[in-house]
Motif scaffolding. Structure first.
Motif, PDB file in Angstrom:
ATOM      1  N   ALA A 118       7.739   2.797  -8.649  1.00 30.97           N
ATOM      2  CA  ALA A 118       7.262   3.444  -7.423  1.00 30.97           C
ATOM      3  C   ALA A 118       8.425   3.562  -6.454  1.00 30.97           C
ATOM      4  O   ALA A 118       9.442   2.858  -6.580  1.00 30.97           O
ATOM      5  CB  ALA A 118       6.116   2.650  -6.794  1.00 30.97           C
ATOM      6  N   THR A 119       8.282   4.443  -5.476  1.00 26.60           N
ATOM      7  CA  THR A 119       9.321   4.660  -4.466  1.00 26.60           C
ATOM      8  C   THR A 119       8.726   4.468  -3.082  1.00 26.60           C
ATOM      9  O   THR A 119       7.622   4.958  -2.798  1.00 26.60           O
ATOM     10  CB  THR A 119       9.901   6.083  -4.584  1.00 26.60           C
ATOM     11  OG1 THR A 119      10.461   6.249  -5.882  1.00 26.60           O
ATOM     12  CG2 THR A 119      10.982   6.312  -3.536  1.00 26.60           C
ATOM     13  N   ALA A 120       9.446   3.753  -2.221  1.00 29.42           N
ATOM     14  CA  ALA A 120       8.975   3.514  -0.852  1.00 29.42           C
ATOM     15  C   ALA A 120      10.150   3.037  -0.009  1.00 29.42           C
ATOM     16  O   ALA A 120      11.240   2.757  -0.524  1.00 29.42           O
ATOM     17  CB  ALA A 120       7.847   2.489  -0.841  1.00 29.42           C
ATOM     18  N   ASP A 121       9.919   2.938   1.290  1.00 25.98           N
ATOM     19  CA  ASP A 121      10.930   2.391   2.188  1.00 25.98           C
ATOM     20  C   ASP A 121      10.859   0.876   2.083  1.00 25.98           C
ATOM     21  O   ASP A 121       9.940   0.238   2.609  1.00 25.98           O
ATOM     22  CB  ASP A 121      10.660   2.850   3.619  1.00 25.98           C
ATOM     23  CG  ASP A 121      11.766   2.405   4.577  1.00 25.98           C
ATOM     24  OD1 ASP A 121      12.731   1.766   4.106  1.00 25.98           O
ATOM     25  OD2 ASP A 121      11.647   2.704   5.781  1.00 25.98           O
ATOM     26  N   LEU A 122      11.816   0.285   1.392  1.00 21.36           N
ATOM     27  CA  LEU A 122      11.786  -1.153   1.105  1.00 21.36           C
ATOM     28  C   LEU A 122      12.514  -1.986   2.149  1.00 21.36           C
ATOM     29  O   LEU A 122      12.474  -3.216   2.089  1.00 21.36           O
ATOM     30  CB  LEU A 122      12.414  -1.413  -0.268  1.00 21.36           C
ATOM     31  CG  LEU A 122      11.798  -0.643  -1.445  1.00 21.36           C
ATOM     32  CD1 LEU A 122      12.553  -0.968  -2.735  1.00 21.36           C
ATOM     33  CD2 LEU A 122      10.321  -0.971  -1.591  1.00 21.36           C
ATOM     34  N   ASN A 123      13.205  -1.358   3.104  1.00 17.98           N
ATOM     35  CA  ASN A 123      13.955  -2.084   4.138  1.00 17.98           C
ATOM     36  C   ASN A 123      14.853  -3.152   3.520  1.00 17.98           C
ATOM     37  O   ASN A 123      14.764  -4.342   3.822  1.00 17.98           O
ATOM     38  CB  ASN A 123      12.989  -2.734   5.144  1.00 17.98           C
ATOM     39  CG  ASN A 123      12.165  -1.710   5.892  1.00 17.98           C
ATOM     40  OD1 ASN A 123      12.710  -0.814   6.533  1.00 17.98           O
ATOM     41  ND2 ASN A 123      10.843  -1.806   5.792  1.00 17.98           N
ATOM     42  N   LEU A 124      15.731  -2.724   2.651  1.00 12.86           N
ATOM     43  CA  LEU A 124      16.579  -3.657   1.918  1.00 12.86           C
ATOM     44  C   LEU A 124      17.609  -4.309   2.832  1.00 12.86           C
ATOM     45  O   LEU A 124      18.164  -3.673   3.717  1.00 12.86           O
ATOM     46  CB  LEU A 124      17.288  -2.933   0.776  1.00 12.86           C
ATOM     47  CG  LEU A 124      16.396  -2.317  -0.304  1.00 12.86           C
ATOM     48  CD1 LEU A 124      17.247  -1.667  -1.385  1.00 12.86           C
ATOM     49  CD2 LEU A 124      15.465  -3.352  -0.904  1.00 12.86           C
ATOM     50  N   GLN A 125      17.849  -5.612   2.585  1.00 13.26           N
ATOM     51  CA  GLN A 125      18.906  -6.344   3.292  1.00 13.26           C
ATOM     52  C   GLN A 125      19.899  -6.855   2.256  1.00 13.26           C
ATOM     53  O   GLN A 125      19.512  -7.488   1.271  1.00 13.26           O
ATOM     54  CB  GLN A 125      18.327  -7.530   4.075  1.00 13.26           C
ATOM     55  CG  GLN A 125      17.237  -7.157   5.079  1.00 13.26           C
ATOM     56  CD  GLN A 125      15.863  -7.495   4.575  1.00 13.26           C
ATOM     57  OE1 GLN A 125      15.653  -8.538   3.974  1.00 13.26           O
ATOM     58  NE2 GLN A 125      14.897  -6.621   4.818  1.00 13.26           N
ATOM     59  N   ALA A 144       0.820  -1.213   0.000  1.00  7.57           N
ATOM     60  CA  ALA A 144       0.000   0.000   0.000  1.00  7.57           C
ATOM     61  C   ALA A 144       0.853   1.262   0.000  1.00  7.57           C
ATOM     62  O   ALA A 144       0.427   2.323  -0.469  1.00  7.57           O
ATOM     63  CB  ALA A 144      -0.931  -0.008   1.200  1.00  7.57           C
ATOM     64  N   ASP A 145       2.119   1.155   0.496  1.00  4.19           N
ATOM     65  CA  ASP A 145       3.010   2.315   0.516  1.00  4.19           C
ATOM     66  C   ASP A 145       3.450   2.734  -0.881  1.00  4.19           C
ATOM     67  O   ASP A 145       4.032   3.802  -1.053  1.00  4.19           O
ATOM     68  CB  ASP A 145       4.243   2.014   1.362  1.00  4.19           C
ATOM     69  CG  ASP A 145       3.894   1.828   2.844  1.00  4.19           C
ATOM     70  OD1 ASP A 145       2.817   2.289   3.251  1.00  4.19           O
ATOM     71  OD2 ASP A 145       4.705   1.209   3.566  1.00  4.19           O
ATOM     72  N   LEU A 146       3.178   1.880  -1.876  1.00  2.00           N
ATOM     73  CA  LEU A 146       3.578   2.187  -3.244  1.00  2.00           C
ATOM     74  C   LEU A 146       2.565   3.060  -3.968  1.00  2.00           C
ATOM     75  O   LEU A 146       2.884   3.676  -4.990  1.00  2.00           O
ATOM     76  CB  LEU A 146       3.776   0.887  -4.042  1.00  2.00           C
ATOM     77  CG  LEU A 146       4.736  -0.157  -3.473  1.00  2.00           C
ATOM     78  CD1 LEU A 146       4.703  -1.417  -4.347  1.00  2.00           C
ATOM     79  CD2 LEU A 146       6.151   0.400  -3.390  1.00  2.00           C
ATOM     80  N   LYS A 147       1.352   3.139  -3.449  1.00  2.88           N
ATOM     81  CA  LYS A 147       0.243   3.750  -4.197  1.00  2.88           C
ATOM     82  C   LYS A 147       0.503   5.197  -4.578  1.00  2.88           C
ATOM     83  O   LYS A 147       0.342   5.581  -5.737  1.00  2.88           O
ATOM     84  CB  LYS A 147      -1.044   3.635  -3.381  1.00  2.88           C
ATOM     85  CG  LYS A 147      -2.258   4.219  -4.103  1.00  2.88           C
ATOM     86  CD  LYS A 147      -3.533   3.957  -3.321  1.00  2.88           C
ATOM     87  CE  LYS A 147      -4.739   4.505  -4.079  1.00  2.88           C
ATOM     88  NZ  LYS A 147      -6.011   4.226  -3.371  1.00  2.88           N
ATOM     89  N   ASN A 148       0.912   6.015  -3.635  1.00  6.82           N
ATOM     90  CA  ASN A 148       1.037   7.448  -3.888  1.00  6.82           C
ATOM     91  C   ASN A 148       2.163   7.806  -4.843  1.00  6.82           C
ATOM     92  O   ASN A 148       2.150   8.870  -5.456  1.00  6.82           O
ATOM     93  CB  ASN A 148       1.215   8.202  -2.566  1.00  6.82           C
ATOM     94  CG  ASN A 148      -0.024   8.120  -1.698  1.00  6.82           C
ATOM     95  OD1 ASN A 148      -1.143   7.971  -2.210  1.00  6.82           O
ATOM     96  ND2 ASN A 148       0.164   8.198  -0.395  1.00  6.82           N
ATOM     97  N   SER A 149       3.150   6.926  -4.980  1.00 10.58           N
ATOM     98  CA  SER A 149       4.293   7.240  -5.837  1.00 10.58           C
ATOM     99  C   SER A 149       4.286   6.472  -7.149  1.00 10.58           C
ATOM    100  O   SER A 149       5.230   6.560  -7.928  1.00 10.58           O
ATOM    101  CB  SER A 149       5.600   6.948  -5.094  1.00 10.58           C
ATOM    102  OG  SER A 149       5.692   5.559  -4.793  1.00 10.58           O
ATOM    103  N   LEU A 150       3.232   5.733  -7.405  1.00 11.01           N
ATOM    104  CA  LEU A 150       3.168   4.927  -8.626  1.00 11.01           C
ATOM    105  C   LEU A 150       3.082   5.837  -9.843  1.00 11.01           C
ATOM    106  O   LEU A 150       2.284   6.765  -9.887  1.00 11.01           O
ATOM    107  CB  LEU A 150       1.944   4.010  -8.562  1.00 11.01           C
ATOM    108  CG  LEU A 150       1.967   2.777  -9.468  1.00 11.01           C
ATOM    109  CD1 LEU A 150       3.107   1.856  -9.075  1.00 11.01           C
ATOM    110  CD2 LEU A 150       0.643   2.034  -9.358  1.00 11.01           C
TER     111      LEU A 150
END
Length: 606
Positions: free
Chosen positions: A240-247, A227-233
């Protein structure tokens, strides 16, 4: 004078007959090239301003034939544009204009329902690029992986509604073939998973493929709410851009590539193993299959190279130089009958494999063979040395062949006429069992499919446990599972040309059966599930007067027997406290008791 007489008189004055006068008129007309309208009949000269019989000039006649009003070409263009406009204004809502697309998917001329189905078929092929808002790093995921999907019915219905601007602009369906309403449709068409989407980081890996060391690239892990992707799609719904918490992975692609390069360079000219002054040279093609690449389990995990001990022992078993090393070591340790000492008795495969791996990681192309104190006593060495003689006395003139292999180190415990061609009797059913299991694995059939009035599962069980003949015959009647294909399969597994299957004429060797059982044991020819299924059935087979009787309570035996007229065969995998080994005994003119005694004799020599 009459009018006719006057005409004749006029002609006569000019010296012309009536017929010639007519010809002369045509000549005058021809000389004028059709440009003048003067009449020879009236003797009028043909000038450019001469009038016709009706008194109208040729110039006025030409003006009357020119088009009037709008030029024809302009009229045609106007008609086409008008027709297109009419078509666009009358084009039904809910049906796409020709040549239109949604996100690259052609939907021209389709209804909204047809377009929805088309989009759904292409859904899995569309990738999304996601940017981590913290690091700016990009990852590529499919829509399914990103937890984003679309209600294509709603999307197609919305996009197939045409505005008055689209209808009014001529040829608008050509100027804007890509439907641009995706972004506007998100509120009704886009769906985002409510749960968190996550995937663990994947380390880079190495494996040997097609004679080369291949690199499997690393991938980052992630964890985010779709759902965090919706506004930046974006408009195309592909970024889209979001905090993906990459490891990040522990072993990167560059680390794996570096190790692959180091090992490849070290093996360019092969690898050398030394013991004292003796050297064993192994070419690259023999070394590559031995390699295993693993991630060390310690505080600082790293990709390492190691050697498969079982495969190393198999390679050593084919090297006479290694056997010479074993004999030398045995003599150094005081074993008088050195020929009876196997490689596993004196070579420390674990330490040797570790030494080879360490050398390769450092880019070295040689190391030393690691030996150990043999546990072979003088008594055991003598038993091994006399095994062939004692087996010959045991079978007392009967035809026989024996092959026994220590599965821990691939050393050959017994090898007596192992390449001798025997009628296979029911031992051929091991290859039929393989064919059945492989067909199910490949999806060519199922265990519930019909065979010989029952199911394939029941047939396999009866064939191995009870040594049923009808089921394998029914299987081999099928064109897809013929005797020829069974022979080809057996040879693809390593059987020699001596193994050949024809109707009522089945042949194989002790060596070929031992090869099959060795590969079955190591899991080289079937999946784990199929391997377990076959071994369990072999342990349940009910004819146990041969090898199982000789081993007794010392271990368990998974075997398949064959008996036909004077032929008695037994081929099995034996598991004991001494270790696991393959044993195949084929005879003609012997007895089950003798086969049992032979298996006990071989076991005692290990």
């Amino acid at each position: 004078m009459t009018r006719g007489a006057h005409r004749r008189s006029t002609s006569a004055r000019h010296g012309l007959s009536g017929e010639s006068a007519t010809t002369a008129k045509h000549r005058v007309s021809a000389r004028s090239g059709g440009r003048h309208s003067a009449s020879a009949e009236h003797g009028i000269s043909a000038g450019p301003t001469a009038t016709t019989r009706h008194g109208v000039s040729a110039r006025h006649s030409a003006i009357r034939k020119s088009p009037r009003g709008i030029p024809l070409a302009f009229a045609i263009v106007f008609a086409v544009v008008f027709l297109i406009e009419v078509v666009q204004w009358l084009w039904p809502q809910g049906r796409f204009f020709p040549n239109q697309k949604i996100n690259g998917v052609a939907v021209g001329m389709m209804s909204s329902d047809e377009a929805s189905a088309q989009l759904r078929r292409h859904e899995g092929t569309v990738a999304m690029t996601l940017t981590d808002s913290s690091t700016g790093e990009n990852i590529s995921l499919s829509r399914e992986e990103a937890g984003v999907s679309w209600d294509y019915n709603a999307l197609a219905r919305n996009a197939s509604q045409h505005t008055w601007q689209q209808r009014a602009l001529p040829f608008s369906y050509l100027f804007q073939p890509e439907v641009t309403k995706w972004k506007d449709s998100l509120s009704t068409a886009a769906e985002f998973e409510s749960s968190t989407v996550s995937k663990a980081a994947k380390n880079a890996a190495l494996n040997v493929k097609n004679g080369k060391i291949a690199v499997t690239k690393a991938s980052v892990g992630y964890s985010f709410r779709p759902a965090d992707l919706k506004n930046s799609l974006d408009v195309d719904a592909t970024h889209a851009t979001a905090d993906l918490n990459l490891q990040q992975p522990t072993v990167t692609t560059s680390t794996a590539q570096k190790l692959a390069s180091t090992v490849t360079k070290a093996l360019e000219k092969g690898f050398t193993l030394k013991y004292g002054t003796t050297a064993v040279s192994l070419p690259q093609k023999k070394m590559l299959p031995l390699l295993k690449f693993e991630i060390a389990d310690n505080e600082s995990p790293a990709l390492t190279v190691s050697i498969d001990q079982s495969k190393l022992s198999s390679v050593f078993a084919t090297q006479s130089t290694v056997q010479s090393i074993a004999h030398d070591v045995a003599k150094e340790q005081g074993v008088s009958v050195a020929d009876s000492v196997t490689l596993a008795d004196v070579i420390d495969y674990s330490q040797t494999a570790w030494a080879i791996g360490e050398a390769l990681e450092n880019g070295d192309s040689q190391t030393s063979v690691v030996v150990r104190k043999t546990s072979v006593t003088k008594e055991k060495a003598e038993k091994r040395a006399t095994l062939n003689t004692r087996l010959a006395a045991l079978f007392d003139g009967a035809a026989y062949a024996v092959k026994a292999i220590d599965l821990q180190n691939s050393s050959v415990v017994a090898n007596i006429d192992a390449d001798k061609d025997f009628t296979a009797a029911s031992t051929y059913k091991l290859f039929v069992a393989y064919a059945m299991l492989k067909a199910v694995e490949d999806g060519d059939t199922t265990w519930d499919s019909e065979l010989n009035g029952t199911t394939l599962q029941t047939c396999l069980t009866k064939m191995i446990v009870e040594s049923d003949n009808d089921c394998p015959k029914a299987w081999l009647k099928d064109e897809a599972h013929s005797y020829t294909s069974l022979t080809e399969q057996a040879r693809s597994l390593g059987a020699s040309d001596a193994t050949n299957f024809e109707y009522l004429d089945m042949h194989t060797t002790a060596a070929d059966l031992a090869t099959f059982l060795t590969k079955l044991y190591r899991g080289n020819i079937l999946s784990d599930a199929s391997r377990t299924k076959l071994l369990d059935l072999m342990k349940r087979q009910k004819y146990r007067s041969g090898i199982p009787a000789g081993i007794g309570s010392a271990g368990t035996v998974a075997d398949k027997v064959g008996f036909l007229n004077g032929l008695l065969h037994d081929a099995g995998i034996v598991s004991t406290q001494k270790g696991d080994y393959v044993m195949v005994i084929m005879t003609n003119g012997s007895s089950w008791n003798t086969i049992a005694a032979a298996s006990a004799m071989i076991y005692d020599s290990i």
